[in-house]
Design a protein around this motif. Structure first.
Motif, mmCIF file in Angstrom:
data_model
loop_
_atom_site.group_PDB
_atom_site.id
_atom_site.type_symbol
_atom_site.label_atom_id
_atom_site.label_comp_id
_atom_site.label_asym_id
_atom_site.label_seq_id
_atom_site.Cartn_x
_atom_site.Cartn_y
_atom_site.Cartn_z
ATOM 1 N N ILE A 1 34.780 44.514 38.787
ATOM 2 C CA ILE A 1 34.312 43.406 39.617
ATOM 3 C C ILE A 1 34.776 43.662 41.036
ATOM 4 O O ILE A 1 35.972 43.897 41.270
ATOM 5 N N ILE A 2 33.857 43.613 41.999
ATOM 6 C CA ILE A 2 34.219 43.662 43.406
ATOM 7 C C ILE A 2 33.981 42.269 43.979
ATOM 8 O O ILE A 2 32.949 41.652 43.718
ATOM 9 N N ALA A 3 34.972 41.744 44.699
ATOM 10 C CA ALA A 3 34.905 40.347 45.145
ATOM 11 C C ALA A 3 35.576 40.203 46.500
ATOM 12 O O ALA A 3 36.462 40.984 46.871
ATOM 13 N N THR A 4 35.156 39.185 47.244
ATOM 14 C CA THR A 4 35.723 38.913 48.562
ATOM 15 C C THR A 4 36.408 37.552 48.569
ATOM 16 O O THR A 4 36.138 36.691 47.718
ATOM 17 N N GLY A 5 37.311 37.353 49.552
ATOM 18 C CA GLY A 5 38.006 36.074 49.699
ATOM 19 C C GLY A 5 39.195 35.947 48.765
ATOM 20 O O GLY A 5 39.587 36.897 48.078
ATOM 21 N N GLU A 6 39.773 34.767 48.725
ATOM 22 C CA GLU A 6 40.912 34.513 47.845
ATOM 23 C C GLU A 6 40.449 34.474 46.390
ATOM 24 O O GLU A 6 39.531 33.739 46.049
ATOM 25 N N GLN A 7 41.088 35.273 45.565
ATOM 26 C CA GLN A 7 40.692 35.385 44.168
ATOM 27 C C GLN A 7 41.933 35.435 43.283
ATOM 28 O O GLN A 7 43.007 35.847 43.709
ATOM 29 N N ASP A 8 41.762 35.009 42.035
ATOM 30 C CA ASP A 8 42.801 35.152 41.023
ATOM 31 C C ASP A 8 42.619 36.512 40.357
ATOM 32 O O ASP A 8 41.645 36.726 39.630
ATOM 33 N N GLU B 1 39.531 39.598 33.713
ATOM 34 C CA GLU B 1 38.846 39.028 32.559
ATOM 35 C C GLU B 1 37.324 39.091 32.742
ATOM 36 O O GLU B 1 36.576 39.381 31.794
ATOM 37 N N GLU B 2 36.878 38.824 33.974
ATOM 38 C CA GLU B 2 35.440 38.932 34.256
ATOM 39 C C GLU B 2 34.947 40.359 34.089
ATOM 40 O O GLU B 2 33.844 40.597 33.580
ATOM 41 N N ALA B 3 35.769 41.322 34.524
ATOM 42 C CA ALA B 3 35.394 42.724 34.374
ATOM 43 C C ALA B 3 35.249 43.089 32.901
ATOM 44 O O ALA B 3 34.317 43.813 32.512
ATOM 45 N N ARG B 4 36.164 42.597 32.072
ATOM 46 C CA ARG B 4 36.114 42.905 30.640
ATOM 47 C C ARG B 4 34.893 42.286 29.966
ATOM 48 O O ARG B 4 34.388 42.810 28.966
ATOM 49 N N ASN B 5 34.403 41.191 30.508
ATOM 50 C CA ASN B 5 33.255 40.504 29.930
ATOM 51 C C ASN B 5 31.928 40.934 30.551
ATOM 52 O O ASN B 5 30.863 40.490 30.108
ATOM 53 N N ALA B 6 31.986 41.776 31.585
ATOM 54 C CA ALA B 6 30.762 42.226 32.253
ATOM 55 C C ALA B 6 29.993 43.178 31.344
ATOM 56 O O ALA B 6 30.582 43.887 30.516
ATOM 57 N N PRO B 7 28.679 43.230 31.468
ATOM 58 C CA PRO B 7 27.895 44.162 30.641
ATOM 59 C C PRO B 7 28.168 45.606 31.028
ATOM 60 O O PRO B 7 28.418 45.916 32.202
#
Length: 370
Positions: free
Chosen positions: A129-136, A142-148
């Motif tokens: 997962i690549i994301a911008t801003g404040e993130q947990d 967890e999102e990466a593990r659930n990504a297709p």
């Protein structure tokens, strides 16, 4: 603004975001090329992937109007050590960050790209997962593990042409099956004087033969070849009817049409310095490559097809040649862009097969064309 890259194995890299904002999943891969970032960004074979470049400074010559391999960037995320904000080149028309922002592509800089590359090389490509801003960070993992995963996604329909189009030339007529074609393949065929008829990936064999081509080109493209069964079926129905030349995904689809299986490589081949040996001549070529899947040589029928080229780094199949029909393919990119042009001679071989096809005639629907 902060930016993050989270991998499914729990690794999180924090850096500085540039380009677009938001969040996107993709398969995280690396490319070892020292130049050619514009061509890499716009190569349809990278659809579905977050690409990191091992070369440390990217964007230093900007974005120009000529080096596009498709109409827009195709990557789903872009990771570099340092993104240059002051490009210097007479052809430059736009900064890298402006280009990515305009097309909604998230960029990330300032992370340890060597550490990321070593992890991918040691443990294989991963969902990320690549994301911008404040993130947990834990939530991103967890999102990466659930990504297709890359396999199972229908990526070719996202990049193939929507309808056929023709680029007129003076010599042979080539139908190019567009699974996500790089423009430099078309440029090479134009340079050789061919009329190029580009058709969508789901075009049938009968529709292709209706164009009365002298030869058929199978293009590169993204994803798992097992997700393109319609392409395999069309190729199978074209065998023996016209000369065929496959490149990258086209090579894998041809292999499957000939009865072979394909498998996923641990981290793939992406860069401009891969050594490939021609098994007939013994000559070694330095090649441009971008793929994550390969043909299983143990599943090839030795009475029908032979392995023509191998990768000297890992021994994988880099080329096929049919023993009876004017059909061949390579896993690498003879058109380069970016990369060396050592293998441009393969286009001349294709031209020769088309010349012989015109002279000798091939069968179409059981009837000789001559």
């Amino acid at each position: 603004m902060k930016g993050y890259l989270a991998l499914e194995d729990g690794t999180v890299f924090e850096g500085k975001a540039f380009g677009a904002t938001g969040k996107r999943h993709g398969e995280v891969v690396f490319n070892t090329g020292m130049t050619g970032y514009q061509e890499i960004l716009t190569d349809p074979s990278y659809c579905g992937q977050i690409v990191t470049l091992t070369y440390p400074l990217v964007g230093n010559y900007g974005i120009n109007d000529e080096d596009f391999e498709s109409q827009r960037p195709q990557v789903w995320g872009f990771v570099v050590r340092e993104a240059c904000t002051i490009p210097s080149n007479w052809r430059s028309r736009e900064k890298l960050e402006e280009f990515l922002a305009r097309y909604g592509i998230i960029g990330l800089e300032g992370i340890d790209t060597r550490a990321l590359t070593r992890r991918l090389r040691s443990y294989g490509t991963m969902r990320g997962i690549i994301a911008t801003g404040e993130q947990d960070p834990d939530f991103l993992v967890e999102e990466a593990r659930n990504a297709p995963g890359l396999s199972g996604q229908q990526l070719v329909p996202l990049v193939t042409s929507k309808k056929p189009y023709i680029i007129q030339g003076q010599s042979y007529r080539v139908v190019l099956m567009d699974f996500g074609v790089k423009q430099n393949i078309i440029r090479w065929l134009q340079k050789l004087g061919c009329t190029v008829i580009v058709v969508p990936a789901q075009t049938t064999a009968e529709e292709i033969l209706a164009y009365n081509p002298d030869g058929i080109m199978l293009s590169n493209g993204p994803g798992d070849p097992k997700d393109v069964p319609y392409g395999v079926e069309t190729i199978r129905n074209l065998l023996g009817r016209k000369p065929i030349f496959g490149i990258c995904l086209g090579h894998q689809l041809l292999g499957r049409a000939l009865g072979a299986d394909t498998y996923k490589l641990p981290f793939g081949h992406r860069g401009g310095n891969h050594p490939v040996k021609d098994l007939r001549t013994g000559r070694v070529y330095i090649t441009s490559q971008n793929h994550g899947f390969a043909i299983d040589p143990d599943t090839l029928d030795p009475d029908i097809v032979e392995v023509s080229h191998i990768n000297l780094n890992d021994g994988t199949v880099e080329g096929l040649r049919h023993k009876k029909l004017p059909v061949f393919s390579v896993q690498y990119h003879p058109e380069a862009a970016p990369g060396p042009t050592d293998s441009e001679y393969l286009f001349e071989q294709f031209m020769q097969l088309m010349a012989e096809g015109r002279q000798n005639g091939l069968e179409v629907d059981g009837h000789a064309t001559k």
